[in-house]
Design an enzyme around this catalytic site. Sequence first.
Site, PDB file in Angstrom:
ATOM      1  N   LYS A 122       0.840  -1.203   0.000  1.00 50.64           N
ATOM      2  CA  LYS A 122       0.000   0.000   0.000  1.00 50.64           C
ATOM      3  C   LYS A 122       0.878   1.258   0.000  1.00 50.64           C
ATOM      4  CE  LYS A 122      -2.616   1.300   3.525  1.00 50.64           C
ATOM      5  NZ  LYS A 122      -3.593   1.272   4.605  1.00 50.64           N
ATOM      6  N   ASP A 140      -6.579   0.476  -0.037  1.00 55.09           N
ATOM      7  CA  ASP A 140      -6.971   0.680   1.364  1.00 55.09           C
ATOM      8  C   ASP A 140      -8.426   0.226   1.536  1.00 55.09           C
ATOM      9  OD1 ASP A 140      -8.543   2.608   0.230  1.00 55.09           O
ATOM     10  OD2 ASP A 140      -7.599   4.304   1.227  1.00 55.09           O
TER      11      ASP A 140
END
Length: 210
Positions: A122, A140
Amino acid sequence: MTLKEKALFAVDALEGLYPEAICSLDHEGDPYKLLVMAVLSAQCTDARVNAVSVPLFEKYPTPDLMAASPEGELEGLIRSVGLYNSKAKNLRLACRRLTDEYGGKVPSDMKDLLSLGGVGRKVANLIRGDLYGLGGIVADTHCMRISLRLGLSPKKDPLVTEKALSALIPIEKQSDFCHRLVLFGRDICTARSPKCTLCPLKGVCPSAEA
Ligand code: SF4
């Protein structure tokens, strides 16, 4: 409508809804700052990370200084973001490696980024997409939930979502689309009670509530 057409429709619709797609972390275009702030943001609000980061970067403007920070000092500065012991440990490791292996510069290669303490896909995608123009799906919670609802991803899983969206969305659009998904997920396609009647995607969304 193919999946790709639906993805591009969503990209356009969110561009219209949120013309500005800015990262909510105040990193000032500095990869070192973005890396540190992204590590700090785990289970913490971006507003809190922004506030903590001002004195933090005054104290440690470069990775070598953060790597050499005395035990307890870095922890004290980031205490309010939570999980501060493990975040401080990861930041020292990442900054040590940046200093020793990469001349103090944040690398752009995915494998190199993943070798840094506390950096997962991420954070790596955020850095690659926002600062190096290489594209990157930041999977996310908003991105995963909305992609699943829209049928763009088959599963609410970070890697599955990343791979699915990467194949559907042009590289140059990926980063901004993910920033817009965060705004959209907070405003309209919320986790509980999404506001489908107000949603510009309701005509193409299999999860739209009547
Ligand atoms: S129609 Fe509803 S579920 Fe589908 S994207 Fe819009 S808000 Fe989310």
